[in-house]
Design a protein around this motif. Structure first.
Motif, mmCIF file in Angstrom:
data_model
loop_
_atom_site.group_PDB
_atom_site.id
_atom_site.type_symbol
_atom_site.label_atom_id
_atom_site.label_comp_id
_atom_site.label_asym_id
_atom_site.label_seq_id
_atom_site.Cartn_x
_atom_site.Cartn_y
_atom_site.Cartn_z
ATOM 1 N N LEU A 277 -72.347 26.736 -1.241
ATOM 2 C CA LEU A 277 -72.115 27.311 -2.564
ATOM 3 C C LEU A 277 -73.093 26.761 -3.595
ATOM 4 C CD1 LEU A 277 -68.195 27.302 -2.737
ATOM 5 C CD2 LEU A 277 -69.735 29.162 -2.053
ATOM 6 N N GLY A 278 -73.490 25.519 -3.411
ATOM 7 C CA GLY A 278 -74.408 24.910 -4.366
ATOM 8 C C GLY A 278 -75.762 25.579 -4.414
ATOM 9 N N GLN A 279 -76.088 26.381 -3.411
ATOM 10 C CA GLN A 279 -77.375 27.071 -3.364
ATOM 11 C C GLN A 279 -77.353 28.390 -4.132
ATOM 12 O OE1 GLN A 279 -78.219 27.454 0.813
ATOM 13 N NE2 GLN A 279 -78.353 25.239 1.143
ATOM 14 N N LEU A 280 -76.153 28.825 -4.574
ATOM 15 C CA LEU A 280 -76.063 30.080 -5.323
ATOM 16 C C LEU A 280 -76.665 29.893 -6.709
ATOM 17 C CD1 LEU A 280 -72.423 31.124 -4.343
ATOM 18 C CD2 LEU A 280 -74.568 31.988 -3.403
ATOM 19 N N PRO A 281 -77.337 30.924 -7.252
ATOM 20 C CA PRO A 281 -78.054 30.754 -8.530
ATOM 21 C C PRO A 281 -77.152 30.429 -9.710
ATOM 22 C CG PRO A 281 -78.024 33.060 -7.820
ATOM 23 C CD PRO A 281 -77.534 32.253 -6.664
ATOM 24 N N LEU A 282 -75.919 30.945 -9.728
ATOM 25 C CA LEU A 282 -75.043 30.715 -10.877
ATOM 26 C C LEU A 282 -73.938 29.707 -10.564
ATOM 27 C CD1 LEU A 282 -74.745 34.337 -12.319
ATOM 28 C CD2 LEU A 282 -76.030 32.411 -13.250
ATOM 29 N N ALA A 283 -74.178 28.852 -9.579
ATOM 30 C CA ALA A 283 -73.192 27.833 -9.212
ATOM 31 C C ALA A 283 -73.563 26.505 -9.856
ATOM 32 C CB ALA A 283 -73.123 27.678 -7.701
ATOM 33 N N GLN A 284 -72.551 25.723 -10.215
ATOM 34 C CA GLN A 284 -72.783 24.388 -10.742
ATOM 35 C C GLN A 284 -71.665 23.458 -10.293
ATOM 36 O OE1 GLN A 284 -72.188 23.833 -15.061
ATOM 37 N NE2 GLN A 284 -71.617 25.988 -15.187
ATOM 38 N N HIS A 285 -71.995 22.181 -10.229
ATOM 39 C CA HIS A 285 -71.043 21.170 -9.798
ATOM 40 C C HIS A 285 -70.869 20.153 -10.919
ATOM 41 C CE1 HIS A 285 -70.008 17.527 -7.062
ATOM 42 N NE2 HIS A 285 -68.919 18.108 -7.529
ATOM 43 N N LEU A 286 -69.629 19.941 -11.344
ATOM 44 C CA LEU A 286 -69.328 18.968 -12.382
ATOM 45 C C LEU A 286 -68.468 17.869 -11.764
ATOM 46 C CD1 LEU A 286 -69.455 21.935 -13.806
ATOM 47 C CD2 LEU A 286 -68.565 20.729 -15.780
ATOM 48 N N ALA A 287 -68.934 16.655 -11.837
ATOM 49 C CA ALA A 287 -68.190 15.508 -11.307
ATOM 50 C C ALA A 287 -67.578 14.739 -12.485
ATOM 51 C CB ALA A 287 -69.105 14.609 -10.489
ATOM 52 N N LEU A 288 -66.259 14.736 -12.558
ATOM 53 C CA LEU A 288 -65.592 14.012 -13.634
ATOM 54 C C LEU A 288 -65.585 12.519 -13.318
ATOM 55 C CD1 LEU A 288 -62.474 16.152 -14.643
ATOM 56 C CD2 LEU A 288 -64.741 16.078 -15.663
ATOM 57 N N THR A 289 -66.008 11.734 -14.280
ATOM 58 C CA THR A 289 -66.016 10.280 -14.150
ATOM 59 C C THR A 289 -64.981 9.698 -15.115
ATOM 60 O OG1 THR A 289 -67.788 10.164 -15.803
ATOM 61 C CG2 THR A 289 -68.441 10.232 -13.485
ATOM 62 N N ARG B 60 -66.859 13.497 5.526
ATOM 63 C CA ARG B 60 -68.054 14.169 6.038
ATOM 64 C C ARG B 60 -67.712 15.308 6.989
ATOM 65 N NH1 ARG B 60 -69.164 8.710 5.886
ATOM 66 N NH2 ARG B 60 -70.922 8.087 4.546
ATOM 67 N N SER B 61 -66.591 15.184 7.683
ATOM 68 C CA SER B 61 -66.205 16.221 8.644
ATOM 69 C C SER B 61 -65.354 17.317 8.021
ATOM 70 C CB SER B 61 -65.421 15.580 9.804
ATOM 71 O OG SER B 61 -64.249 14.926 9.305
ATOM 72 N N HIS B 62 -65.029 17.205 6.757
ATOM 73 C CA HIS B 62 -64.168 18.191 6.090
ATOM 74 C C HIS B 62 -64.921 19.514 5.928
ATOM 75 C CE1 HIS B 62 -61.458 20.062 3.222
ATOM 76 N NE2 HIS B 62 -60.635 19.027 3.298
ATOM 77 N N PRO B 63 -64.246 20.670 6.193
ATOM 78 C CA PRO B 63 -64.939 21.967 6.038
ATOM 79 C C PRO B 63 -65.484 22.195 4.637
ATOM 80 C CG PRO B 63 -62.841 22.239 7.187
ATOM 81 C CD PRO B 63 -62.879 20.821 6.716
ATOM 82 N N LEU B 64 -64.839 21.617 3.640
ATOM 83 C CA LEU B 64 -65.301 21.798 2.269
ATOM 84 C C LEU B 64 -66.657 21.140 2.046
ATOM 85 C CD1 LEU B 64 -64.834 22.813 -0.594
ATOM 86 C CD2 LEU B 64 -63.422 20.795 -1.033
ATOM 87 N N HIS B 65 -66.954 20.123 2.847
ATOM 88 C CA HIS B 65 -68.234 19.424 2.696
ATOM 89 C C HIS B 65 -69.395 20.391 2.936
ATOM 90 C CE1 HIS B 65 -70.532 15.678 2.483
ATOM 91 N NE2 HIS B 65 -71.290 16.146 3.463
ATOM 92 N N GLU B 66 -69.297 21.193 3.987
ATOM 93 C CA GLU B 66 -70.346 22.168 4.287
ATOM 94 C C GLU B 66 -70.299 23.339 3.304
ATOM 95 O OE1 GLU B 66 -73.512 24.090 5.743
ATOM 96 O OE2 GLU B 66 -72.869 22.048 6.228
ATOM 97 N N LEU B 67 -69.091 23.784 2.939
ATOM 98 C CA LEU B 67 -68.970 24.901 1.994
ATOM 99 C C LEU B 67 -69.584 24.528 0.651
ATOM 100 C CD1 LEU B 67 -67.875 27.684 1.196
ATOM 101 C CD2 LEU B 67 -65.715 26.558 0.588
ATOM 102 N N ARG B 68 -69.366 23.302 0.209
ATOM 103 C CA ARG B 68 -69.919 22.851 -1.064
ATOM 104 C C ARG B 68 -71.439 22.934 -1.043
ATOM 105 N NH1 ARG B 68 -68.386 16.863 -2.503
ATOM 106 N NH2 ARG B 68 -69.772 16.551 -0.708
ATOM 107 N N ARG B 69 -72.044 22.557 0.084
ATOM 108 C CA ARG B 69 -73.503 22.620 0.196
ATOM 109 C C ARG B 69 -73.974 24.078 0.140
ATOM 110 N NH1 ARG B 69 -73.926 20.366 4.701
ATOM 111 N NH2 ARG B 69 -74.208 18.226 3.967
#
Length: 584
Positions: A452-464, A441-450
């Protein structure tokens, strides 16, 4: 059976005997038109196609004469005529007992059958020069080259380097100055451990290109050559992103690459994002998953697809992040010939010299810029990086891969925030990977991911983990595996983790000789547990003794801790995805 070969020189064979077609030369052209088109052909259109330079009456007369010659030149048909001729139409009898090499060749191409190399004896009717043949000749040649490329890449992925080299050489024999083909051959020889051979192939190609066209190889080819010279990794190799390893000794496990599968959904999403980038609408894809889940393999498959389609691909890794902007610098350093060749203001390139001083060796016109205040210096660098990366994407769309973003430092993450906001303007797809379990939760990437996720052409793929059906399909493609319900068994043992599955299959292929080690799996687990706090490691050890599922209160009591200590350790295990709460 009548056998007709149109690829290369015309050949006719009947009941095992070679025949000569005693007919005017244009009769071969007529036969070549009718055979691949078994549907009814209007006589007027057929005549105009074969004799476009003559008036209508002359073309019809020529057609009548050549049909007569052809009917008498072909061997007598036993039960069905070879030709069906009416007053207005002509047709090769689809029920006739006939084998055509063109039809067999097209089937082999569709089925990815190595027989294409035997069937394609040369271009369609190489000694016939009718205009209508040009398009069909080119179409079949392109089919042949595409089939060879698929066969070469399949053989490369399965480490059948001799076969892969042969296919790549056949491609160059057909089109000696095609740079995609020399790059493929160089990649194959390098993957096989023949670095000197790959370099020699490049030098030979460069001399031939200089002699024939008085030009130098493309920046992409030069980039690959320099990567091979420096023994670097190649994004061209879908099976592995590392240079070829030395041959295994008697006590080492032979390298095994798992067949790619079970990622159709993710590949479809990334392909759609890439197609958007090709049209000038750049985007961002964040790819997350636990260690060994196949993030690198998926990016490598994407890279191979992009390169096969004529795009560009560069890659940098943030692992270790030993200097600022490491992933960005490594990606650009691997593409220095591309960077040096861009059409950009020299001041923009000069701004990159603090990160890439070696750029001056290729561009001696570049001079260091005066220092600015830190904030202004940072802005100048960010704009220069963005401009130069965008310039690389202008001639050909670019796939920019950044791996292990969870290890990236603050400088890299800050630039990515700046860069990603401007991606939509360029033919560029930024694909970044990270381990979900490393992003607390304290990792800088945690906030960056949030953000970047607001950009119109951004997507997040979670591999399972792979499903059981996907594992079974992959196992079925591995030659040499034996055992009833083996796919289901390996799925249960590896829980759908591709790295675990790869190790389990490699162990079985070795006859179980390495079953006591499972080196790759153990190394991965040890690496992840080494980064845990001491109390967290102790809790994990107690939980492992309890079994696949455990009660948190029971583990706390066994460890002799209070609730605060146990919850702190359990939170770390949950954050790093080493355990999951079945009640969540």
């Amino acid at each position: 059976m009548l056998k007709i070969r149109l690829l290369g020189n015309f050949e006719l064979e009947y009941e095992g005997r070679q025949l000569k077609l005693n007919a005017p030369p244009r009769a071969v052209s007529l036969l070549a038109w009718l055979l691949p088109h078994p549907s009814t052909q209007p006589r007027e259109q057929l005549a105009a196609q074969l004799w476009p330079e003559l008036p209508d009456e002359a073309t019809r007369a020529n057609l009548r004469r050549h049909l007569n010659h052809l009917t008498h030149a072909l061997p007598p048909a036993t039960d069905r005529p070879w030709l069906i001729i009416t007053r207005n139409t002509v047709q090769w009898n689809p029920a006739a007992d006939c084998w055509l090499d063109v039809s067999a060749f097209e089937r082999a191409c569709a089925e990815n059958d190595p027989a294409v190399t035997e069937l394609y004896r040369g271009d369609l009717l190489t000694d016939v020069f009718d205009d209508w043949l040009l398009y069909e000749r080119e179409r079949l040649r392109n089919l042949y080259l595409a089939a060879l490329e698929r066969l070469a890449r399949d053989a490369l992925a399965q480490h059948r380097y001799t076969e892969a080299t042969g296919y790549a050489r056949q491609m160059l024999d057909t089109d000696p100055l095609h740079e995609d083909y020399i790059r493929l051959l160089m990649s194959i020889r390098y993957a096989a451990g023949d670095r000197a051979g790959a370099i020699a192939d490049y030098e030979r190609f460069r001399r031939e290109l200089q002699g024939e066209l008085d030009t130098e190889p493309m920046p992409e080819t030069l980039t690959l050559y320099e990567a091979i010279v420096h023994n670097a990794s190649l994004p061209q190799l879908a099976a592995s992103s590392t240079p070829a390893a030395p041959a295994a000794t008697s006590h080492q496990r032979k390298p095994f690459i798992l067949p790619f599968g079970g990622r159709d959904r993710e590949m479809a999403q990334l392909t759609e994002a890439w197609q958007q980038a090709q049209q000038g609408h750049g985007g961002l894809a964040l790819l997350s998953g636990e260690a060994g889940i196949g993030k690198t393999r998926l990016t490598a498959e994407m890279s191979a697809m992009v390169l096969a389609q004529g795009g560009r691909a560069i890659r940098g890794a943030a692992a270790g992040d030993s200097f600022p902007y490491q992933a960005i610098v490594l990606a650009l350093r691997s593409a220095l010939p591309l960077l040096a060749a861009i059409d950009a203001d020299p001041a923009e390139l000069s701004a990159l010299l603090p990160l890439l001083p070696e750029l001056r060796q290729r561009r001696p016109d570049l001079m260091p810029l005066p220092r600015l205040e830190p904030q202004h210096e940072r802005d100048r660098l960010y704009f220069a990086l963005t401009t130069c990366i965008a310039a690389i994407s202008k001639p050909r769309p670019l796939l920019f891969i950044i791996e292990d973003l969870h290890w990236a430092g603050a400088a890299t993450l800050d630039f990515l925030r700046f860069f990603a906001a401007r991606l939509s303007e360029y033919p560029l797809l930024l694909l970044a990977t990270y381990r979900e379990g490393e992003v607390e939760r304290s990792h800088p990437l945690h906030e960056l991911r949030r953000t970047l996720g607001q950009l119109p052409l951004a997507q997040h793929l979670a591999l399972t983990p792979l499903g059981e059906a996907a594992v079974e399909a992959i196992v079925s493609q591995v030659a040499g595996l034996q055992g009833e319900d083996l796919g289901a068994q390996l799925y249960a043992e590896g829980e759908g983790n591709p790295l675990f599955l790869s190790e389990l299959i490699a162990d079985r292929l070795e006859g179980g000789a390495a079953s006591s080690a499972h080196t790759g799996v153990h190394a991965l687990i040890n690496e992840r547990f080494a980064r845990l706090q001491p109390n967290t490691r102790l809790l994990a050890e107690v939980a492992a003794v309890a079994g696949p599922s455990f009660d948190a209160d029971l583990v706390r009591e066994v460890a002799g801790w209070n609730s605060g200590q146990a919850l702190a350790a359990l939170d770390e295990l949950l954050d790093r995805s080493l355990v999951r709460d079945e009640g969540r």
